[in-house]
Write an enzyme that holds these catalytic residues in place. Sequence first.
Site, PDB file in Angstrom:
ATOM      1  N   GLY B 242       0.815  -1.205   0.000  1.00 47.38           N
ATOM      2  CA  GLY B 242       0.000   0.000   0.000  1.00 47.38           C
ATOM      3  C   GLY B 242       0.846   1.250   0.000  1.00 47.38           C
ATOM      4  O   GLY B 242       0.480   2.279  -0.560  1.00 47.38           O
ATOM      5  N   TYR B 362      -0.940   8.756   6.439  1.00 52.25           N
ATOM      6  CA  TYR B 362      -1.574   7.433   6.430  1.00 52.25           C
ATOM      7  C   TYR B 362      -0.707   6.324   5.873  1.00 52.25           C
ATOM      8  O   TYR B 362       0.378   6.556   5.341  1.00 52.25           O
ATOM      9  CB  TYR B 362      -2.967   7.447   5.812  1.00 52.25           C
ATOM     10  CG  TYR B 362      -3.183   7.886   4.366  1.00 52.25           C
ATOM     11  CD1 TYR B 362      -2.173   8.056   3.437  1.00 52.25           C
ATOM     12  CD2 TYR B 362      -4.500   8.131   3.947  1.00 52.25           C
ATOM     13  CE1 TYR B 362      -2.446   8.458   2.139  1.00 52.25           C
ATOM     14  CE2 TYR B 362      -4.781   8.529   2.649  1.00 52.25           C
ATOM     15  CZ  TYR B 362      -3.749   8.689   1.752  1.00 52.25           C
ATOM     16  OH  TYR B 362      -4.023   9.095   0.466  1.00 52.25           O
ATOM     17  N   GLU B 363      -1.212   5.106   6.074  1.00 53.20           N
ATOM     18  CA  GLU B 363      -0.515   3.868   5.728  1.00 53.20           C
ATOM     19  C   GLU B 363       0.862   3.828   6.375  1.00 53.20           C
ATOM     20  O   GLU B 363       1.839   3.356   5.800  1.00 53.20           O
ATOM     21  CB  GLU B 363      -0.464   3.694   4.206  1.00 53.20           C
ATOM     22  CG  GLU B 363      -1.887   3.582   3.668  1.00 53.20           C
ATOM     23  CD  GLU B 363      -2.012   2.905   2.322  1.00 53.20           C
ATOM     24  OE1 GLU B 363      -1.164   2.048   2.000  1.00 53.20           O
ATOM     25  OE2 GLU B 363      -2.962   3.234   1.603  1.00 53.20           O
ATOM     26  N   GLY B 364       0.899   4.331   7.598  1.00 51.61           N
ATOM     27  CA  GLY B 364       2.165   4.413   8.320  1.00 51.61           C
ATOM     28  C   GLY B 364       2.706   5.816   8.210  1.00 51.61           C
ATOM     29  O   GLY B 364       3.085   6.226   7.122  1.00 51.61           O
TER      30      GLY B 364
END
Lengths: 266, 379, 395
Positions: B242, B362-364
């Site tokens: 992702g 987001y996504e880390g």
Amino acid sequence: MKIVVCVKQVPDTTEVKIDPKTNTLMRQGVPSIVNPHDKHALEMALSLRDQLGGSVTVLSMGPMQSQEALRECLAMGADHAVLLSDRAFGGADTLATSYTLAAGIRKIGEFDLIICGKQAIDGDTAQVGPEMAEHLGIPHITYASQVEAGTDGAPVRVHRDGEEGTEILEVKLPVLLTVTHYGDGPRLPVVKGIRRAFRAEVDVWSVNDVEVDRNVLGLKGSPTQVRRIFSPDKRCGCEMIPGDACAAASVVATKLRELRIIGVGS
Amino acid sequence: MDFKLTAEQEMLRKTVQEFAAKEVAPTAAQRDEDEQFSRDIYNKVGALGLTGIPFPEEYGGAGWDNLTYIIAVEELSRACASTGITFSASISLAAWPILAYGTPEQKKQFLTPLADGSKLGAFGLTESGAGTDAAAQQTIATADGDNYILNGVKTFITNGGEAEIYVIMAMTDRSKGTRGISAFIVEKDTPGFTFGAVERKMGIRASATQELIFRDCRIPKTNLLGREGDGFKIAMATLDGGRIGVAAQALGIAQRALDEAVKYAKERRQFGKPISSFQGISFMLADMATQVEAARLLTYRAAYQKDQGQPYSKEAAMAKMFASDAAMQVTTNAVQVFGGYGYSREYPVERLMRDAKITQIYEGTNQVQQMVVSAAILR
Amino acid sequence: MKINSELCSGCGACAAACPFGALVIKGNKAEKTDACTDCGACASACSFEAIQAGSGTDNGGDAHDLNSYKGVWVYLELKDRQLRGVALELLAQGRKLADEMGQELAGVLLGDNVADLANEVFANGADRLYLVEDPCYGRYDADQYTAAMTELINTYRPAVILLGATHNGRDLAPRVAARIKTGLTADCTGLSIDAETGLVAWTRPAFGGNIMATILCPNHRPQMGTVRPRVFKRAEPDCGRTGTIVRAKTKATTSRVKWIKSIKSLKESVNLEDAEIIVAGGRGMGKPESFALVSELAELLGGAVGASRAVVDAGWMPADHQVGQTGKTVAPRVYIACGISGAIQHLAGMQGSDVIVAINRDASAPIFTVAHYGIVGDVNEVLPALINEIRCATA
């Protein structure tokens, strides 16, 4: 319905510039594209095939690089692609080009319909379509915007655009049509179409693969010759109207009155 | 080392550009203004075949590669970052784990509609108390006969409320720590599965972001993805991929900001000249262009690595970190180049700047990415 | 065309200037490919004088036979049983060519019951009228008209034929040229007699209007060309002039195309080619809704609405409003370009307009190179102001 669509790979003339110092064409770096009208012609063909069944073959005459344009047509959904490519075909005007394409079509075999873009955006002649029809001995209809096909063997109805309006004409197949715009425009290739296109074979035919009289090919077979290429004249002196929107509008209205466009009791 | 894309990939890029210009870009500003998610646009993305790019043909995909998929994310994001994330969240975060960990039946039932674009997917890991500390899962899944019963709340879920297929992380055995987390496939309209607050965001406002509420939500055991206890591993591996999608989204945003700034600088005249002729502006543009190029190379390299079957966790983290920072800087500078007009909603750059910020989070978060990279290099 | 490789520096200027892509640089020297047509563009671009332009290709034709073709013909297209404007323009220009060549000017008229037009034909400069009357020519039909023109050409052997580059003219001319196997030049904007050869020099835009090409047809007859309407001016009719009418008989033929019916344009305002006033909008209008301003101004002035290719491609306006090299070519008295940047292919379609007024936010937009009057400003402010001014002026 077996349909052949003639396409040409052309430089994107909307991107071409003129070198301001030497006043010559700057063709370098200009992307090559499928002639826009040919894409509309292809869209008409694909729509007819989707509606009535059959196949669409795209045919082009040009250097080997034209295979890229044919691949794009395959990606849009054409079933087969043929390229006529040979030194002998080079330097051709519209008469020689149309003759060569007609020979290619004869080799493709039976067909119901040939659809061409009205003109190429580099040559801008709009002559190849009707000339091809003459070589093939079939009728042609230019400025076709719509085709209504009946059942097997029945004549088709073609909408032809003119300056004053549209005519509806009826003709038995086979016939050649030239197209400027069709419907909402050419479809985009879908991902699966792109994958298919790059796995498909483009048939490349040389002068030995078609039945032609070599004296009517290429430069030798071209009655018209280019004598000179030059840049169009630049007009100088645009009168810039100063001021804000209202001031400028006032000046323009005055000019229109002077030209007797307004204020003359319409 | 060949830095060129194939002619096939170039045709795909050109196709997505034309699609985006016609179907996505014209409504982007209005959808941002109205916070309006467009399912219609996503359906067209699916009809074009983009949703199937990296998936096998037997599941309705095109059997192509990740790099090509990333190009599609980039070009969609260039027109509209919200559309870009809607697309990449469904493909990278929902469809991919099903491809990688699903049974043949699960792939047939859930992957195929995601790949053909008929359904939208989402990924539920984040909770109010479990962001960067993703392992602190409070959502639990209790085994009960042929079912699991889910209870808990997921927050900040991209495509929440709109998606039909959700990949949800939940705790099945608290005593095992991260090894006690499992992954589940949950469908919309399952009794006990409802949606809560819609997030009102700074940017990507045309993307749907909503809470997922599970209250005694019963799902069949056959919806367990992988084995019990695999959930955390699945989540981390999913986020690795992702991240490349987010990097591509950031890249698209940055490229657009650069294009707009260059165009404006050539047109805007002050002191009798276009402002591009002033080094204050042209040097800024040069730096922006360099950042975009670097972001592109890192992003494509991570995707390439994944396609080659090589480990890509570190590269994905680097790409996400760098591209998102680049997007933030490039969009901020683009607004600066536009001057006062850059601050106005009549021009596209302020939206780009608002959209860019989330890519650093987001996504880390980028701090998590730093943890990933430092762990990799200090091994 | 020959390249002197000793003088060639491999700079590539020739390759960049070649409209046919027929030059490549190999081993730092220029080489020509088979796409070369001897047009000479490369010779002009070379600063090292390394290229010698060709002197034309001998491509058949019998010199004696060629000289037996005499006379300049103008194909007289009709609209509602009247001579089209372009037919009169071509009679005027044809007269000049005929005089320079020392030959006769003739009109060719195919129609049903049209003999009464003869006086107008002679008044506009023709010496002779080939009149072909039959009900089958009552409406343009490619098969009928091609057969008739071919018969006339084979019988009377003209040296030159001019046709208007109208929809029908560009339909008929190539079919005839292919049947006769002669050279045809399309959409000409310049006509003259080449001093050296005595041939007609056909000048026309190509490459989307980026370049002009002058074409010759040295070894085939008749030399044919379609000519862009509203480029040449009609003459003052001399009602005292008379001429010879030749009532030509043609062999009956059946047409393969059947006319079913005509659907008139829903709006006369889309007839751009004949419009005296055109208000055109481009992408600078901002959004499709703003086009209402363009339509409003057009309606106020009693004109037609035009559009650039960009807005047609974006779906803001239908294709029949497109002005440009691949759209319609127009030459109205007044052309008001709103938010149009002025890409070459658009200019090619409208730069023949008598008065061009351009409104654009960007002072360096190319539209200002052809405009007579320019306003640098926001169209969404200028147009309402202009509409207001005109309403007040006509109140």
